[in-house]
Design a protein around this motif. Sequence first.
Motif, PDB file in Angstrom:
ATOM      1  N   GLN A  93      -5.108   1.178  -8.957  1.00  4.32           N
ATOM      2  CA  GLN A  93      -4.682  -0.154  -8.548  1.00  4.32           C
ATOM      3  C   GLN A  93      -4.107  -0.083  -7.138  1.00  4.32           C
ATOM      4  O   GLN A  93      -3.478   0.910  -6.758  1.00  4.32           O
ATOM      5  CB  GLN A  93      -3.617  -0.672  -9.516  1.00  4.32           C
ATOM      6  CG  GLN A  93      -3.178  -2.098  -9.249  1.00  4.32           C
ATOM      7  CD  GLN A  93      -2.072  -2.525 -10.200  1.00  4.32           C
ATOM      8  OE1 GLN A  93      -0.917  -2.133 -10.035  1.00  4.32           O
ATOM      9  NE2 GLN A  93      -2.418  -3.301 -11.204  1.00  4.32           N
ATOM     10  N   ILE A  94      -4.347  -1.114  -6.347  1.00  2.00           N
ATOM     11  CA  ILE A  94      -3.761  -1.182  -5.011  1.00  2.00           C
ATOM     12  C   ILE A  94      -2.242  -1.193  -5.118  1.00  2.00           C
ATOM     13  O   ILE A  94      -1.672  -1.834  -5.999  1.00  2.00           O
ATOM     14  CB  ILE A  94      -4.259  -2.436  -4.274  1.00  2.00           C
ATOM     15  CG1 ILE A  94      -5.764  -2.303  -3.983  1.00  2.00           C
ATOM     16  CG2 ILE A  94      -3.501  -2.647  -2.967  1.00  2.00           C
ATOM     17  CD1 ILE A  94      -6.378  -3.551  -3.389  1.00  2.00           C
ATOM     18  N   SER A  95      -1.584  -0.475  -4.210  1.00  2.15           N
ATOM     19  CA  SER A  95      -0.133  -0.362  -4.214  1.00  2.15           C
ATOM     20  C   SER A  95       0.473  -1.085  -3.018  1.00  2.15           C
ATOM     21  O   SER A  95      -0.188  -1.290  -1.991  1.00  2.15           O
ATOM     22  CB  SER A  95       0.260   1.122  -4.172  1.00  2.15           C
ATOM     23  OG  SER A  95       1.614   1.287  -3.809  1.00  2.15           O
ATOM     24  N   ASN A  96       1.749  -1.463  -3.134  1.00  2.00           N
ATOM     25  CA  ASN A  96       2.461  -2.058  -2.006  1.00  2.00           C
ATOM     26  C   ASN A  96       2.434  -1.134  -0.791  1.00  2.00           C
ATOM     27  O   ASN A  96       2.404  -1.578   0.352  1.00  2.00           O
ATOM     28  CB  ASN A  96       3.917  -2.340  -2.385  1.00  2.00           C
ATOM     29  CG  ASN A  96       4.053  -3.499  -3.356  1.00  2.00           C
ATOM     30  OD1 ASN A  96       3.194  -4.376  -3.417  1.00  2.00           O
ATOM     31  ND2 ASN A  96       5.128  -3.506  -4.129  1.00  2.00           N
ATOM     32  N   ASP A  97       2.438   0.160  -1.067  1.00  2.00           N
ATOM     33  CA  ASP A  97       2.472   1.142   0.009  1.00  2.00           C
ATOM     34  C   ASP A  97       1.149   1.252   0.763  1.00  2.00           C
ATOM     35  O   ASP A  97       1.070   1.941   1.776  1.00  2.00           O
ATOM     36  CB  ASP A  97       2.842   2.517  -0.562  1.00  2.00           C
ATOM     37  CG  ASP A  97       4.277   2.548  -1.076  1.00  2.00           C
ATOM     38  OD1 ASP A  97       5.044   1.634  -0.733  1.00  2.00           O
ATOM     39  OD2 ASP A  97       4.614   3.487  -1.812  1.00  2.00           O
TER      40      ASP A  97
END
Length: 342
Positions: A93-97
């Motif tokens: 999943q895409i992360s905030n980072d």
Amino acid sequence: MAGVSRGSGWSSDVRKYVGTDLNEGVSHRPLVGNAGTAVREKALEVEMAARKIKIGADAFGVKGGSSTSKNRRKEEQEAWGEEGLEAEFSLEQISNDDYYMIKVFLKSYLVDVSFNVSELAQLIIEQKEKIGSAIVVEGQEDLFGFMTVISCRTHWEKSCIRSILKYVHGKVLNSSRYEEWKRILEDANAKLALIVSERICNLPHKLGPPMNLVTIQEVSNLGETFDYYLILTTRYKDAEELEQTSSMQPIAKRSRHLPSENPNGGASKSSTSDSIYEYYKIEDEIYREHALLEHSIRIKKFNDSKIWTLGRFTKMSKLFMIIESAQMPRILSRLKELGKTV
């Protein structure tokens, strides 16, 4: 700034949909990363360019080609003193980072046009819980690619979406089917979705099909249906092979990974011009075969003197496609088949 763990990967329903064959050889482990600063963002941009250069010895994941191409790759391998780079890739999943690395990828999304890259990157991050896949490497914190789908109608007022649609509209003005392009691109109420998929150009082709299958399947999480999908992508020609065959009878050249016939019985869309193109992302050729509308423009070279860049040996073009939602089941079926062979 402390990193945050990524999601636990794909849900069991989605994994079942993709199929175990496609998942084979691709890990699904959480990864910890760090959000960067403006300085780090620039460093990532330089680092990504370096990666492209270093792995150019086996550019685009293509093993075949002319003797000239093979000799070129051999020279590059000898220059770097290695056969290639080994890494265990993971779809997560895409992360905030991932925000800063997504911005780096998006800086080349539109050619010769500036737009609000930060706004688009933030939009991708904001909807990551519903949709979006990230390619990462086990033990590394950086992003190697991502894919998501954005509703143009929902985000019509955002400057990044308006800029992208305006850009495409301006590039298809001389298309023989311009009125169809105009009708879809200018209608604020049109159920149009933007597929954004960017990754390092020569990652393993095996990553393409499962990432597309998962992301398209997640579209239902957005809470709305779409009539059309817009794709902006890049393809290339081998400049040396093109020059060698320019004065000869044209010979159709298709991707070595795709079957020579359309299994759905549809009319072939290949032409002499299109058949000599190769695709950085293996799935793009499948999308093109099922596209309602397509148009391409030549990408200018900025520095022909570059030695260790892919641009020296290729002629690139930007490809725009409109896909009808009715074609998605056929496309997903082709992607499943492709995932079992690459």
